[in-house]
Design an enzyme around this catalytic site. Structure first.
Site, mmCIF file in Angstrom:
data_model
loop_
_atom_site.group_PDB
_atom_site.id
_atom_site.type_symbol
_atom_site.label_atom_id
_atom_site.label_comp_id
_atom_site.label_asym_id
_atom_site.label_seq_id
_atom_site.Cartn_x
_atom_site.Cartn_y
_atom_site.Cartn_z
ATOM 1 N N SER A 137 0.838 -1.202 0.000
ATOM 2 C CA SER A 137 0.000 0.000 0.000
ATOM 3 C C SER A 137 0.876 1.257 0.000
ATOM 4 C CB SER A 137 -0.956 -0.039 1.195
ATOM 5 O OG SER A 137 -1.932 0.960 1.099
ATOM 6 N N HIS A 179 -4.078 -0.573 -4.521
ATOM 7 C CA HIS A 179 -5.526 -0.818 -4.422
ATOM 8 C C HIS A 179 -6.169 -0.491 -5.774
ATOM 9 C CE1 HIS A 179 -5.075 -1.056 -0.028
ATOM 10 N NE2 HIS A 179 -4.363 0.062 -0.106
ATOM 11 N N GLU A 206 -5.045 -5.207 -5.160
ATOM 12 C CA GLU A 206 -4.902 -5.737 -3.809
ATOM 13 C C GLU A 206 -4.538 -7.228 -3.846
ATOM 14 O OE1 GLU A 206 -8.493 -4.833 -1.713
ATOM 15 O OE2 GLU A 206 -8.103 -2.671 -1.698
#
Length: 294
Positions: A137, A179, A206
């Site tokens: 992330s 994401h 993801e």
């Protein structure tokens, strides 16, 4: 699903994860990170500086790496830039085989470690010692020299919708978004490329990772795909339109690499590498070889 390690870990690897990787079940991506770091005997440090809930993040990864049999996992806590210049904390990185950056806010991560002794030691770990650096992330976005700092995620690209900041610079002339499919961020990445056509955009889904082996090639792990947006040959009216207007983008190239994709550059020992288009080969050359020590 466990993957077999590629037998050139000394080249140094990046494991760039789009967020929400599996930490409870098969742990395919984290397993690969451990393998590339040296296996169960690897010394792994977890950097939680991107997160405001650092102790909670540490607990998650301490458990996950422990479940994978790693015996030496340490939490590298950073609350200030002074911490990132502390000799003991820099030594932890200098002795690590694997360095893992958790999620949170990439701007927070760079504010704490960008340009510090710890930052420099991470580059040495990757490029001189052949260590493995992972990031999920925010930890993924921070890996490139140009880092997404903020941006809208509307349905269409817009002029001025995104802004960039300096990243850690393990990769150059790319920008990484995470994401990606889940948060419908193609328009955001198109906005970046339209405003900065010399950059190649990398969008990672993801529970998906792009693994970069320095000097050799890439592979995609996990459950999703990696999207590459290349606008270097495009025609656009971006310079002539007003702020928040949607630009014309003509001849933008897009590559979609699903999990299981592997591409390696040919070498003297392996001259018959998997065939690939010139534009994809150029991407491989960029992410695997444009990575000097300084």
């Amino acid at each position: 699903m466990k993957t077999e390690p590629h037998q050139t870990a000394k080249h140094g690897h990046l494991v760039i994860i789009g967020g929400h990787e599996d930490r409870q079940y098969g742990k395919e991506i984290l397993t690969r990170f451990v393998e590339l770091s040296g296996g169960e005997n690897a010394r792994i440090v977890v950097i939680t500086a991107a997160s405001k809930i650092a102790d909670e993040m540490w607990g998650i990864y301490d458990q996950a790496f422990g479940d994978l049999g790693v015996r030496q996992v340490s939490h590298l806590t950073l609350t200030s830039r002074q911490d990132a210049n502390d000799e003991e904390k820099v030594r932890m990185v200098a002795e690590a085989d694997g360095i893992f950056m958790t999620g949170g806010d990439q701007k927070r991560l760079l504010a704490l470690i960008g340009g510090t002794a710890l930052d420099a030691e991470m580059h040495t770990a990757l490029k001189v010692r052949g260590a493995c650096i992972g990031g999920t992330s925010a930890g993924a976005s921070a890996m490139s020299g140009h880092m997404l700092a903020q941006g809208k995620t509307d349905l269409l690209p817009e002029k001025g919708a995104v802004s960039l900041a300096a990243g850690l610079g393990f990769l150059h002339r790319v920008v990484i978004d995470q994401h990606f499919s889940e948060r419908q961020r193609l328009s955001r990445l198109l906005s970046v490329v339209a405003q900065n056509p010399y950059l190649q955009g990398i969008g990672i889904d993801e529970d998906t990772a792009l693994v970069v082996e320095r000097g050799r090639g890439i592979e995609v792990l996990g459950e999703g795909s990696v999207t590459i947006v290349d606008g270097r040959t495009m025609d656009t009216n971006m310079a002539d339109i007003q702020e928040r207007a949607t630009p014309e983008l003509i001849d933008v190239r897009l590559h979609l690499l699903p999990a299981g994709s592997r591409f390696y550059l040919p070498t003297e020992d392996e001259p018959l590498a998997k065939p690939m288009s010139p534009s994809l080969r150029d991407f491989l050359e960029n992410v695997t070889k444009r990575n000097p020590i300084s």
